[in-house]
Design an enzyme around this catalytic site. Structure first.
Site, PDB file in Angstrom:
ATOM      1  N   PHE A  50     -17.929  -5.974  -8.831  1.00  0.00           N
ATOM      2  CA  PHE A  50     -16.725  -5.496  -9.534  1.00  0.00           C
ATOM      3  C   PHE A  50     -16.772  -5.834 -11.018  1.00  0.00           C
ATOM      4  O   PHE A  50     -16.049  -5.233 -11.806  1.00  0.00           O
ATOM      5  CB  PHE A  50     -15.461  -6.070  -8.880  1.00  0.00           C
ATOM      6  CG  PHE A  50     -15.056  -7.428  -9.376  1.00  0.00           C
ATOM      7  CD1 PHE A  50     -15.590  -8.571  -8.822  1.00  0.00           C
ATOM      8  CD2 PHE A  50     -14.144  -7.552 -10.410  1.00  0.00           C
ATOM      9  CE1 PHE A  50     -15.218  -9.822  -9.289  1.00  0.00           C
ATOM     10  CE2 PHE A  50     -13.769  -8.800 -10.892  1.00  0.00           C
ATOM     11  CZ  PHE A  50     -14.314  -9.936 -10.327  1.00  0.00           C
ATOM     12  N   LYS A  51     -17.631  -6.778 -11.407  1.00  0.00           N
ATOM     13  CA  LYS A  51     -17.739  -7.130 -12.819  1.00  0.00           C
ATOM     14  C   LYS A  51     -18.139  -5.913 -13.667  1.00  0.00           C
ATOM     15  O   LYS A  51     -17.851  -5.860 -14.853  1.00  0.00           O
ATOM     16  CB  LYS A  51     -18.782  -8.233 -13.024  1.00  0.00           C
ATOM     17  CG  LYS A  51     -18.627  -9.478 -12.157  1.00  0.00           C
ATOM     18  CD  LYS A  51     -17.510 -10.360 -12.619  1.00  0.00           C
ATOM     19  CE  LYS A  51     -17.556 -11.802 -12.131  1.00  0.00           C
ATOM     20  NZ  LYS A  51     -17.612 -12.040 -10.687  1.00  0.00           N
TER      21      LYS A  51
END
Ligand SMILES: *Cc1c(COP(=O)(O)O)cnc(C)c1O
Length: 468
Positions: A113-114
């Site tokens: 998700f970064k």
């Protein structure tokens, strides 16, 4: 929109300056002077394209700092048709049961998700640096996923040199390869003989050395960077709006540095219909412990777990919540965090703790339970989930109270980033998506340094093109 420090002792700065600086000069974190209100528009966010929602949210936080044209360019490059996400939905929402959902945040180039925030930060940096004809040295400490996402996002930025500090032996092979095998000439992956907290401490001391930071034109993309929080608030807002009926939507967030969960809080501040946010952790349980006991205290050492991106003792963004929950009291926040650095902990004031407990709940889960959950989800839904995502289900999946509302579990990484753990639990080896299927065929480039700030400073000084 101006940004102030959580410790109340630094001058207010613009959005761009807050983003480029990372941390405030008084050691605090930047927060907006006031919360922008998005109004009734928020209700439509669930049916708008991702890039257009991101543009509206970014505009609300950047104010006059970005022109409409710049906003459009940045959000389209990050999330539009030519983005590096492998689905136009960017963050697809999958229904699992009557009242529970999975938000897939792992469809970007480094499978975590970064990517969602980093893909926005790269064009934002390019825009700011071009405007001022500047170069930057970007440093980041990573527990595994931030580094890969930063590398993928910044490897084509000509004005940036990126130095990623990763804890030796504590990241998975796939995580490491995203940092070492990108082919980016402006990217340096540096293994440090220590754990994530050691890497993070080195980064903090690089910034604390004002002369070094100025000479290197230093900037940080760790999860304390305000642009990351803004970028992450977009999927909370959009998802809450898509699912919201008469009531609010709850979220379960696998948590480490508390950046993602705080982004949920931000979405709520700007009008998203969010109820409670569940903080799911592994054995590194500082957040659940704090909510339970009222004492924020670092453990002696971090535990290595099956969910390494959350092997963190100190949740840096928690400072922002302390600031909010104390009624935005900078001097109290400053003294609490001074006792953290001097004596390893502090007691959250009672009134602030009550405010935190209304919005957040915290549960820690064991590796054993996490592995069982990976198997259970596979058996029940045919889905493979990563160990971090599994910590969310392990911590809150059996709590009926969480399903009074629609509950969204965040899937924070792709299972193929942790193939051994997933295969051991399910017997199925998750395969890499097509866009990175050649990851194991590419050459790696990595340097190893001792756990020593001075050694890291020398390494950066010799390589950074921003050095002056
Ligand atoms: C970084 C990370 C987390 C934790 O997010 P925070 O914002 O640090 O709380 C959870 N899961 C994965 C896969 C991550 O990479």
């Amino acid at each position: 929109m101006r940004y102030i420090s959580t410790r109340g002792q630094a001058p207010a700065v613009s959005f761009i300056d807050a983003v480029l600086a990372g941390m405030a000069p008084d050691g605090g974190l930047y927060v907006p002077e006031s919360w922008p209100a998005l109004g009734a528009w928020v209700r439509e966010a669930g049916i708008r394209e991702y890039a257009s929602v991101a543009s509206v949210v970014l505009q609300a936080f950047a104010g006059a700092d970005l022109t409409p044209k710049e906003l459009h360019t940045i959000s389209t490059r990050a999330y539009g048709a030519d983005s590096r996400f492998d689905t136009p939905a960017v963050t697809p929402l999958i229904q699992l049961g009557a009242n529970h959902w999975l938000l897939d945040l792992a469809r970007g180039p480094s499978l975590a998700f970064k990517d969602i925030a980093m893909q926005l930060i790269a064009p934002l940096y390019d825009c700011a640096l071009e405007r001022h004809d500047r170069r930057l040295t970007v440093v980041c400490a990573t527990s595994g996923d931030t580094g890969g996402a930063a590398v993928e996002a910044l490897k084509r930025s000509d004005r940036v040199d990126l130095f990623v500090l990763l804890p030796k032996g504590r990241v998975s092979e796939v995580q490491r390869r995203f940092m070492t095998a990108s082919g980016g000439q402006n990217v340096y992956a540096v293994e440090v003989a220590g754990d994530f907290d050691d890497c993070q401490a080195i980064v903090k001391s690089l910034f604390a050395d004002r002369t070094f930071a100025a000479n290197a034109q230093l900037s940080g993309v760790n999860s304390i960077n305000w642009a990351r929080i803004v970028a992450q608030s977009v999927y909370f807002l959009r998802t809450a709006s898509a699912l919201c009926g008469p009531g609010a939507v709850d979220f379960v967030v696998p948590s480490g540095n508390f950046g993602d969960a705080f982004a949920g809080h931000v979405a709520k501040q700007i009008g998203a219909q969010i109820g409670r946010i569940g903080l799911a952790t592994n054995a590194n349980d500082i957040l659940p412990r704090t909510l339970q006991t009222g004492r924020y205290e670092r453990a002696a050492r971090s535990h290595a777990t099956l969910s390494p991106a959350m092997d963190i003792q100190v949740a840096s963004n928690f400072e922002r919540l302390v600031f909010e929950a104390t009624g935005r009291d900078g001097s109290t926040t400053a003294s609490l965090f001074q006792s953290l650095s001097q004596s390893g902990g502090f007691d959250v004031p009672d009134a602030a703790l009550a405010i935190m407990r209304r919005e957040f709940a915290g549960v820690a889960s064991s590796d054993e339970r996490t592995a069982q959950v990976i198997a259970e989800i596979h058996a029940e839904y045919g889905a493979l989930i990563c160990p971090h995502t599994a910590v969310g289900f392990a911590s809150f999946g059996d709590e009926p109270a969480w399903f009074d509302h629609p509950t969204v579990f965040l899937a924070t990484a792709h299972p193929a980033k942790f193939p051994e753990t997933v295969e051991a639990a399910t017997g199925v080896k998750p395969s890499l998506p097509a866009h990175c299927a050649d990851l194991f065929d590419r050459a790696e480039r990595i340097d190893t340094l001792p756990n020593d700030t001075e050694a890291v400073k020398r390494f950066i000084q010799e390589r950074s093109r921003a050095w002056s």
